[in-house]
Design an enzyme around this catalytic site. Structure first.
Site, PDB file in Angstrom:
ATOM      1  N   ILE A  64      29.076 -19.873  -6.209  1.00 27.06           N
ATOM      2  CA  ILE A  64      27.972 -18.951  -6.538  1.00 27.06           C
ATOM      3  C   ILE A  64      28.038 -18.560  -7.999  1.00 27.06           C
ATOM      4  O   ILE A  64      27.034 -18.352  -8.655  1.00 27.06           O
ATOM      5  CB  ILE A  64      28.049 -17.658  -5.710  1.00 27.06           C
ATOM      6  CG1 ILE A  64      28.309 -17.938  -4.239  1.00 27.06           C
ATOM      7  CG2 ILE A  64      26.794 -16.832  -5.890  1.00 27.06           C
ATOM      8  CD1 ILE A  64      28.639 -16.689  -3.462  1.00 27.06           C
ATOM      9  N   GLY A  65      29.228 -18.422  -8.500  1.00 23.89           N
ATOM     10  CA  GLY A  65      29.327 -18.014  -9.902  1.00 23.89           C
ATOM     11  C   GLY A  65      30.761 -17.792 -10.312  1.00 23.89           C
ATOM     12  O   GLY A  65      31.666 -17.773  -9.470  1.00 23.89           O
ATOM     13  N   LYS A  66      30.925 -17.623 -11.591  1.00 29.54           N
ATOM     14  CA  LYS A  66      32.260 -17.416 -12.145  1.00 29.54           C
ATOM     15  C   LYS A  66      32.392 -16.014 -12.681  1.00 29.54           C
ATOM     16  O   LYS A  66      31.468 -15.515 -13.326  1.00 29.54           O
ATOM     17  CB  LYS A  66      32.476 -18.390 -13.307  1.00 29.54           C
ATOM     18  CG  LYS A  66      33.346 -19.555 -12.941  1.00 29.54           C
ATOM     19  CD  LYS A  66      33.677 -20.364 -14.176  1.00 29.54           C
ATOM     20  CE  LYS A  66      34.541 -21.547 -13.830  1.00 29.54           C
ATOM     21  NZ  LYS A  66      35.770 -21.203 -13.121  1.00 29.54           N
ATOM     22  N   GLY A  67      33.493 -15.415 -12.427  1.00 34.18           N
ATOM     23  CA  GLY A  67      33.756 -14.095 -12.998  1.00 34.18           C
ATOM     24  C   GLY A  67      35.039 -14.163 -13.791  1.00 34.18           C
ATOM     25  O   GLY A  67      35.557 -15.239 -14.051  1.00 34.18           O
ATOM     26  N   GLY A  70      38.055 -15.565 -11.487  1.00 37.47           N
ATOM     27  CA  GLY A  70      37.974 -16.814 -10.750  1.00 37.47           C
ATOM     28  C   GLY A  70      36.552 -17.182 -10.404  1.00 37.47           C
ATOM     29  O   GLY A  70      35.599 -16.649 -10.966  1.00 37.47           O
ATOM     30  N   VAL A  72      33.602 -17.607  -7.422  1.00 41.23           N
ATOM     31  CA  VAL A  72      33.205 -17.134  -6.098  1.00 41.23           C
ATOM     32  C   VAL A  72      32.415 -18.236  -5.402  1.00 41.23           C
ATOM     33  O   VAL A  72      31.502 -18.825  -5.986  1.00 41.23           O
ATOM     34  CB  VAL A  72      32.375 -15.840  -6.194  1.00 41.23           C
ATOM     35  CG1 VAL A  72      31.901 -15.398  -4.812  1.00 41.23           C
ATOM     36  CG2 VAL A  72      33.187 -14.737  -6.851  1.00 41.23           C
ATOM     37  N   ASP A 180      36.522  -1.434 -12.424  1.00 43.78           N
ATOM     38  CA  ASP A 180      35.554  -2.421 -12.896  1.00 43.78           C
ATOM     39  C   ASP A 180      34.172  -2.118 -12.311  1.00 43.78           C
ATOM     40  O   ASP A 180      33.459  -3.023 -11.888  1.00 43.78           O
ATOM     41  CB  ASP A 180      36.029  -3.826 -12.488  1.00 43.78           C
ATOM     42  CG  ASP A 180      35.392  -4.934 -13.328  1.00 43.78           C
ATOM     43  OD1 ASP A 180      34.820  -4.619 -14.384  1.00 43.78           O
ATOM     44  OD2 ASP A 180      35.466  -6.104 -12.915  1.00 43.78           O
ATOM     45  N   ASP A 197      34.540  -5.668  -5.682  1.00 45.13           N
ATOM     46  CA  ASP A 197      35.561  -5.881  -6.723  1.00 45.13           C
ATOM     47  C   ASP A 197      36.371  -4.653  -7.118  1.00 45.13           C
ATOM     48  O   ASP A 197      36.879  -4.589  -8.238  1.00 45.13           O
ATOM     49  CB  ASP A 197      34.913  -6.489  -7.987  1.00 45.13           C
ATOM     50  CG  ASP A 197      34.562  -7.944  -7.782  1.00 45.13           C
ATOM     51  OD1 ASP A 197      34.984  -8.515  -6.776  1.00 45.13           O
ATOM     52  OD2 ASP A 197      33.852  -8.512  -8.637  1.00 45.13           O
TER      53      ASP A 197
HETATM   54  P1  ADP Z   1      30.974 -10.843 -11.917  1.00 40.40           P
HETATM   55  O1  ADP Z   1      31.254  -9.607 -11.115  1.00 40.40           O
HETATM   56  O2  ADP Z   1      31.348 -10.684 -13.354  1.00 40.40           O
HETATM   57  O3  ADP Z   1      29.571 -11.346 -11.720  1.00 40.40           O
HETATM   58  P2  ADP Z   1      32.457 -12.240  -9.915  1.00 40.40           P
HETATM   59  O4  ADP Z   1      33.551 -13.232 -10.005  1.00 40.40           O
HETATM   60  O5  ADP Z   1      32.776 -10.958  -9.237  1.00 40.40           O
HETATM   61  O6  ADP Z   1      31.937 -11.990 -11.383  1.00 40.40           O
HETATM   62  O7  ADP Z   1      31.216 -12.891  -9.180  1.00 40.40           O
HETATM   63  C1  ADP Z   1      30.773 -14.186  -9.453  1.00 40.40           C
HETATM   64  C2  ADP Z   1      29.436 -14.380  -8.746  1.00 40.40           C
HETATM   65  O8  ADP Z   1      29.602 -14.283  -7.338  1.00 40.40           O
HETATM   66  C3  ADP Z   1      28.376 -13.357  -9.119  1.00 40.40           C
HETATM   67  O9  ADP Z   1      27.132 -14.001  -9.173  1.00 40.40           O
HETATM   68  C4  ADP Z   1      28.408 -12.388  -7.984  1.00 40.40           C
HETATM   69  O10 ADP Z   1      27.170 -11.759  -7.821  1.00 40.40           O
HETATM   70  C5  ADP Z   1      28.754 -13.284  -6.804  1.00 40.40           C
HETATM   71  N1  ADP Z   1      29.492 -12.545  -5.774  1.00 40.40           N
HETATM   72  C6  ADP Z   1      30.664 -11.914  -5.927  1.00 40.40           C
HETATM   73  N2  ADP Z   1      31.063 -11.330  -4.781  1.00 40.40           N
HETATM   74  C7  ADP Z   1      30.103 -11.595  -3.870  1.00 40.40           C
HETATM   75  C8  ADP Z   1      29.903 -11.256  -2.483  1.00 40.40           C
HETATM   76  N3  ADP Z   1      30.796 -10.520  -1.800  1.00 40.40           N
HETATM   77  N4  ADP Z   1      28.785 -11.691  -1.870  1.00 40.40           N
HETATM   78  C9  ADP Z   1      27.879 -12.437  -2.544  1.00 40.40           C
HETATM   79  N5  ADP Z   1      27.997 -12.799  -3.824  1.00 40.40           N
HETATM   80  C10 ADP Z   1      29.091 -12.390  -4.500  1.00 40.40           C
HETATM   81 MG    MG Z   2      32.189  -9.118  -9.431  1.00 39.87          MG
END
Ligand code: ADP
Ligand code: MG
Length: 355
Positions: A64-67, A70, A72, A180, A197
């Site tokens: 779904i994406g990178k934070g 790591g 997700v 955070d 988070d």
């Molecule tokens: P950030 O918070 O900086 O966006 P994250 O690593 O926490 O980085 O999240 C990466 C991506 O995954 C983001 O697009 C976030 O919205 C999505 N994401 C994180 N946690 C969840 C979750 N529990 N359910 C759905 N999407 C999530």
């Molecule tokens: Mg996050």
């Protein structure tokens, strides 16, 4: 029950005893006599076993994406889940850091609140460390405000902020500092707020992956001296944290996060909800650091909102941590914002603009 199951008089506990006394007494009873006795020494190991999910049990789907810590992934594990796979690099070999990760996990399992993401378990066998939570449908406040440019009407902003305050008040009551809190970590699904988070910030130390390298540095700063700050992060940092950033080199040292720094971050979320924008928008990070570190706040002079709205903002952004309210006070203050004024122009977003 105040009595343990074997009924021996040594386990009868005085109901007036303090919590500490209760724990001490329970600890002093030999657990071999009574298998129901909670044994402190074994509790962490038992907890870890209970919450350990073998990585192979997860059905990992698309990223779904990178934070910062790591990537997700959407996944399946008894239903839809979000799987945060940590970029551990070689540091997962480090026993101390792995123990720190497990401690953070031990904290997460204590959380049960309707405005907090549901922690389901973690994969704790290096090198594959991951955190499994319920999957949040809906969008983050960040997406709604900064990408979709949805203007929140003031009454909706109050409802969202109240739910954030309730979730945060619960976390603080459990002695968990979020560290955070920002709009990227707050989801809204059908009007319900879900905070994610919390308490994971220190896991950053474990992570050496690509994303920690993407902390941006301002081009005017000499390379060897550059301040590495993730984008969209600075405006949530309280002055006391900003001031301790000066010595920051590579990743994060132990920054002085407290309940009060969470309150400051909430102030910024409140500002975003009200103004549909970032505080200090467009200003270089050095300028923001300079201002916040000296107690200069984003001006609200052009913000036309009820006095109570601005008071909440300014109290959260107080320079001195102890001048900031706690989240239960925030919830009360949000309730006090006069609704009559809201009813007068229900079809228009709150008329706010930034200076
Ligand atoms: P950030 O918070 O900086 O966006 P994250 O690593 O926490 O980085 O999240 C990466 C991506 O995954 C983001 O697009 C976030 O919205 C999505 N994401 C994180 N946690 C969840 C979750 N529990 N359910 C759905 N999407 C999530
Ligand atoms: Mg996050």
């Amino acid at each position: 029950s105040t009595n343990t199951s074997n009924g021996s008089d040594k386990t009868l506990i005085d109901s007036n005893a303090s919590e500490k006394t209760l724990l001490d007494r329970v600890d002093s009873v030999d657990s071999q006599d009574d298998p129901f006795i909670w044994n402190r020494q074994n509790s962490l190991a038992a907890t870890m076993k209970e919450w350990d999910i073998p990585f192979d049990d997860l059905h990992v789907k698309e990223a779904i994406g990178k934070g910062r810590i790591g990537t997700v992934y959407r996944g399946q594990w008894h239903g839809d889940v979000a799987i945060k796979v940590l970029d551990t690099g070689s540091s997962a070999d480090n026993d101390a850091q792995l123990a720190a990760f497990k401690l953070e996990i031990a904290v997460l399992r204590k959380t049960r609140h309707e405005n907090l993401v549901l922690f389901m378990g973690a994969c704790m066998t290096p090198p594959r460390l991951a955190i499994v939570t319920s999957f949040c449908k809906g969008q983050t406040l960040y997406t709604m405000i900064h990408l979709n440019r949805n203007a929140f009407k003031i009454n909706k902003a109050i409802i969202v902020a109240s739910q954030i305050a309730q979730g945060m008040s619960y976390l603080h009551a459990r002695r968990i500092i979020h560290k955070d809190l920002r709009t990227k970590n707050i989801f809204v699904d059908s009007g319900k707020v879900i905070i994610t988070d919390f308490g994971l910030f220190h896991i950053t130390k474990l992570c050496t992956g690509v994303h920690s390298a993407s902390f941006f540095s301002h081009s005017n700063i000499r390379k060897e001296n550059r301040l590495r700050v993730p984008k969209g992060w600075l405006c949530y940092l309280a002055p006391e944290i900003i001031r301790s950033l000066k010595a920051m080199q590579q990743s994060q040292p132990d920054l002085p996060f407290t309940n009060m720094s969470d309150l400051y971050a909430f102030g910024t979320v409140w500002y975003e909800l009200l103004c549909n924008d970032w505080p200090f928008r467009g200003q270089p990070c050095e300028t923001v650091i300079w201002q916040v570190g000296r107690g200069i706040k984003q001006s609200l002079s052009l913000v036309t909102a009820p006095r109570e709205v601005k008071e909440i903002l300014m109290s959260c952004w107080s320079f001195r941590p102890n001048d900031r309210p706690d989240f239960s006070q925030i919830a009360k203050a949000l309730n006090r914002i006069p609704r009559t004024r809201l009813i007068r122009s229900p079809s228009h977003p709150c008329q706010l603009s930034r200076s």
